[in-house]
Design an enzyme around this catalytic site. Sequence first.
Site, PDB file in Angstrom:
ATOM      1  N   THR A 112       0.841  -1.208   0.000  1.00  0.00           N
ATOM      2  CA  THR A 112       0.000   0.000   0.000  1.00  0.00           C
ATOM      3  C   THR A 112       0.874   1.255   0.000  1.00  0.00           C
ATOM      4  O   THR A 112       0.569   2.233  -0.692  1.00  0.00           O
ATOM      5  CB  THR A 112      -0.929   0.002   1.234  1.00  0.00           C
ATOM      6  N   THR A 132       0.284  -3.562   9.357  1.00  0.00           N
ATOM      7  CA  THR A 132       0.587  -4.932   8.948  1.00  0.00           C
ATOM      8  C   THR A 132       0.939  -5.773  10.169  1.00  0.00           C
ATOM      9  O   THR A 132       1.661  -5.299  11.057  1.00  0.00           O
ATOM     10  CB  THR A 132       1.749  -5.039   7.939  1.00  0.00           C
ATOM     11  N   ASP A 134       2.806  -8.113   9.920  1.00  0.00           N
ATOM     12  CA  ASP A 134       4.181  -8.577   9.652  1.00  0.00           C
ATOM     13  C   ASP A 134       5.233  -7.662  10.284  1.00  0.00           C
ATOM     14  O   ASP A 134       6.394  -8.054  10.411  1.00  0.00           O
ATOM     15  CB  ASP A 134       4.433  -8.646   8.137  1.00  0.00           C
ATOM     16  N   GLU A 229       6.247 -18.280   8.378  1.00  0.00           N
ATOM     17  CA  GLU A 229       5.833 -18.864   7.094  1.00  0.00           C
ATOM     18  C   GLU A 229       6.904 -18.694   6.011  1.00  0.00           C
ATOM     19  O   GLU A 229       6.968 -19.464   5.068  1.00  0.00           O
ATOM     20  CB  GLU A 229       4.506 -18.279   6.621  1.00  0.00           C
ATOM     21  N   ARG A 290       3.641 -32.926  15.555  1.00  0.00           N
ATOM     22  CA  ARG A 290       2.354 -32.432  15.040  1.00  0.00           C
ATOM     23  C   ARG A 290       2.562 -31.005  14.537  1.00  0.00           C
ATOM     24  O   ARG A 290       3.398 -30.268  15.063  1.00  0.00           O
ATOM     25  CB  ARG A 290       1.297 -32.392  16.151  1.00  0.00           C
ATOM     26  N   ARG A 299      -5.188 -12.700  12.091  1.00  0.00           N
ATOM     27  CA  ARG A 299      -5.664 -11.409  11.572  1.00  0.00           C
ATOM     28  C   ARG A 299      -7.113 -11.136  11.968  1.00  0.00           C
ATOM     29  O   ARG A 299      -7.697 -10.141  11.515  1.00  0.00           O
ATOM     30  CB  ARG A 299      -5.545 -11.401  10.049  1.00  0.00           C
TER      31      ARG A 299
HETATM   32  O1  F6P Z   1       0.755  -9.222   5.104  1.00  0.00           O
HETATM   33  C1  F6P Z   1      -0.090  -9.825   6.001  1.00  0.00           C
HETATM   34  C2  F6P Z   1      -0.238 -11.294   5.714  1.00  0.00           C
HETATM   35  O2  F6P Z   1      -1.103 -11.862   6.671  1.00  0.00           O
HETATM   36  C3  F6P Z   1       1.062 -12.086   5.649  1.00  0.00           C
HETATM   37  O3  F6P Z   1       1.568 -12.397   6.915  1.00  0.00           O
HETATM   38  C4  F6P Z   1       0.647 -13.284   4.833  1.00  0.00           C
HETATM   39  O4  F6P Z   1       1.748 -13.821   4.149  1.00  0.00           O
HETATM   40  C5  F6P Z   1      -0.333 -12.698   3.866  1.00  0.00           C
HETATM   41  O5  F6P Z   1      -0.816 -11.509   4.443  1.00  0.00           O
HETATM   42  C6  F6P Z   1      -1.507 -13.610   3.547  1.00  0.00           C
HETATM   43  O6  F6P Z   1      -2.255 -12.980   2.581  1.00  0.00           O
HETATM   44  P1  F6P Z   1      -3.723 -13.389   2.147  1.00  0.00           P
HETATM   45  O7  F6P Z   1      -4.655 -13.009   3.254  1.00  0.00           O
HETATM   46  O8  F6P Z   1      -3.958 -12.591   0.917  1.00  0.00           O
HETATM   47  O9  F6P Z   1      -3.704 -14.866   1.943  1.00  0.00           O
END
Ligand code: F6P
Length: 372
Positions: A112, A132, A134, A229, A290, A299
């Site tokens: 953005t 974010t 992140d 991730e 596991r 989120r």
């Molecule tokens: O940028 C935020 C985020 O949640 C990242 O941590 C993740 O890689 C990505 O968005 C996932 O995106 P989407 O919701 O488009 O799958």
Amino acid sequence: MAKHIGILTSGGDCPGLNAAIRGTGKAIAEMGMDLIGFRDGFRGLVQDRTFTLDQNLLSGILTLGGTILGTSRDKPHKMPIGNKVMDMTDVIVETYKRHNLDALVCIGGGGTQKNAYRLLKAGLNIITLPKTIDNDIPFTDTSIGFDTALGIAVEAIDRLHSTATSHHRIIVVEVMGHRAGWLALGAGMAGGADVILIPEIPYNIENISEAISERTHAGKRFSIVVVAEGAMSTEDSKKISKLLKEKEKAEKKSELMRISENLNQFHQFHVNHTLTLASQLEKLTGLESRLTILGHLQRGGTPSAADRILATNLGTACAKLIKEGRYGEMIAVQGNRLISVKLKDVSGSKKLVPQNHPWIESAKLVGTCFGD
Ligand code: F6P
């Protein structure tokens, strides 16, 4: 003096966006200006889908997750329209003029900030807020959503601890963070993880299994492995760096299509990657393992108190900046201060975890393995 202001949220949603919309909107009204919201990020500007954010709409949203404006990952200059990808910058400029806007507030992450800078260069008065989970936006200590996501991940790790202990298992927990390790590092530290894997420190699987086996010898027959991730082995790290460099250079439609395919593969690769990692660790250590992928849980839901305060501070600071007629800036937090930084400097750069960050040093000193 500015009178008519527009606002949008763009990129992935997160808790605290509504608190930021409320903070901006209430302060803007207090200063005698009015605010309209554009729906679904930059796409709403192209399609001219708006609504007036009056006091009624701004009430009762402080604690609400998501964004009342809706969001999308659409970019002004590369927007899928039908089966084409089109540059819609001129259409956005027309919408801005049609509404007699004096400024446009864009709330979002790294993508953005980049897109907002493009609109600034196209002549719009832009102000941005950092959002974010992140935490990878440069020049700001933190961004809206990070604290809440951190809290959610830590709670999950706490809960996984008791079941890992009871069953003497390795529990691998994948957290979000895109290509940055802030969320995994913070959640891993706060959750007392035994292993933390982040993209900034490529790992060697043998080092991880050795660390887990040492714990077994010390009588600790379970381990919590927190994986960002974007974490990857030393070998994969080299392959991915090559892909990302190609993405930076791509401009044509055919290249774009190839990149989206690569991005999908990248995402898929990581889902499989963490699963593979869990089973590799099972084989190497002889301990049952596991996998838990926290995903979009991080989120969702109501923002933490810290995010509500941050979003309110950023939103109201944004209104003050607009009143002063200052544009082309992102409001940021540095230490205890709210400052503003040039969008030009923010755009296109990422705040990754430095190898010598104090969090890494502390985590290593309490015995956490990073796989390096
Ligand atoms: O940028 C935020 C985020 O949640 C990242 O941590 C993740 O890689 C990505 O968005 C996932 O995106 P989407 O919701 O488009 O799958």
